[in-house]
Design a protein around this motif. Structure first.
Motif, PDB file in Angstrom:
ATOM      1  N   UNK A  23       0.833  -1.206   0.000  1.00  0.00           N
ATOM      2  CA  UNK A  23       0.000   0.000   0.000  1.00  0.00           C
ATOM      3  C   UNK A  23       0.871   1.261   0.000  1.00  0.00           C
ATOM      4  N   UNK A  24       1.914   1.277   0.828  1.00  0.00           N
ATOM      5  CA  UNK A  24       2.807   2.437   0.856  1.00  0.00           C
ATOM      6  C   UNK A  24       3.527   2.611  -0.474  1.00  0.00           C
ATOM      7  N   UNK A  25       3.932   1.508  -1.073  1.00  0.00           N
ATOM      8  CA  UNK A  25       4.572   1.579  -2.387  1.00  0.00           C
ATOM      9  C   UNK A  25       3.636   2.211  -3.407  1.00  0.00           C
ATOM     10  N   UNK A  26       2.377   1.791  -3.428  1.00  0.00           N
ATOM     11  CA  UNK A  26       1.409   2.326  -4.395  1.00  0.00           C
ATOM     12  C   UNK A  26       1.151   3.820  -4.153  1.00  0.00           C
ATOM     13  N   UNK A  81      -7.700   7.234  -4.578  1.00  0.00           N
ATOM     14  CA  UNK A  81      -7.123   5.912  -4.321  1.00  0.00           C
ATOM     15  C   UNK A  81      -6.134   5.924  -3.166  1.00  0.00           C
ATOM     16  N   UNK A  82      -5.319   6.977  -3.091  1.00  0.00           N
ATOM     17  CA  UNK A  82      -4.363   7.072  -1.989  1.00  0.00           C
ATOM     18  C   UNK A  82      -5.100   7.185  -0.653  1.00  0.00           C
ATOM     19  N   UNK A  83      -6.110   8.023  -0.605  1.00  0.00           N
ATOM     20  CA  UNK A  83      -6.885   8.196   0.635  1.00  0.00           C
ATOM     21  C   UNK A  83      -7.539   6.882   1.051  1.00  0.00           C
ATOM     22  N   UNK A  84      -8.124   6.181   0.080  1.00  0.00           N
ATOM     23  CA  UNK A  84      -8.790   4.909   0.392  1.00  0.00           C
ATOM     24  C   UNK A  84      -7.794   3.867   0.912  1.00  0.00           C
ATOM     25  N   UNK A  89      -5.780   0.966   5.963  1.00  0.00           N
ATOM     26  CA  UNK A  89      -4.698   0.669   6.900  1.00  0.00           C
ATOM     27  C   UNK A  89      -4.924   1.334   8.258  1.00  0.00           C
ATOM     28  N   UNK A  90      -6.112   1.886   8.488  1.00  0.00           N
ATOM     29  CA  UNK A  90      -6.427   2.617   9.716  1.00  0.00           C
ATOM     30  C   UNK A  90      -5.455   3.763   9.954  1.00  0.00           C
TER      31      UNK A  90
END
Length: 113
Positions: A23-26, A81-84, A89-90
Motif C-alpha cells: 500500500x505504501x509503495x502504491x 485511491x491514496x486516501x482509500x 490501513x487505519x
C-alpha cells in the motif's frame, strides 16, 4: 524526468507487513506520478520515520504547489485511491501545499511492535 530524488529513513528493519508495504509503495508511486505530471519539481525527498507505533512516510517536492482552498477535481482518482488505501490501513492521509512552495504528502499508519 530530470527530478532529483532523495530517500531518508530512520527505520532499521522491517516493521510493517507485506500488505502495508505494498500500500505504501502504491501511494509513493502515485505521488511520484503526480509530481511528474503537475509539480514542475526539481527535487523530491521521501522520508520514513517511526514514532510510538506509527510509521510515517512523507513525500516532499519543491514544485509549484497549489492552492489548498481550491476545490479538488472530482476525477482525481489518484488522490482518491491514496486516501482509500490509507483508510484501509487505519491510517491518516494529509496533503499540504502552497502556491510556489511545493507539496507534502504525509501518510501515518499504525504497526504492531
Amino acid at each position: 524526468h530530470h527530478i532529483a530524488c532523495r530517500f531518508e529513513s530512520e527505520i532499521l528493519g522491517p516493521i510493517i507487513n507485506p500488505e502495508q508495504s505494498l500500500m505504501l509503495f502504491r501511494i509513493l508511486q502515485e505521488s511520484l506520478n503526480n509530481i511528474v505530471k503537475h509539480a514542475n519539481a526539481s527535487l523530491v525527498t521521501v522520508k520514513l520515520t517511526n514514532s510510538t507505533g506509527k510509521l510515517i512516510m512523507e513525500i516532499v517536492d519543491n514544485g509549484i504547489g497549489f492552492d489548498e482552498n481550491q476545490k479538488v477535481r472530482q476525477d482525481s482518482y489518484g488522490l482518491i485511491g491514496m486516501k482509500e488505501r490509507v483508510i484501509l490501513l487505519d491510517g491518516i492521509f494529509e496533503i499540504r501545499s502552497n502556491v510556489d512552495e511545493g507539496t507534502i504528502v504525509r501518510v501515518e499508519i499504525p504497526y504492531e511492535t
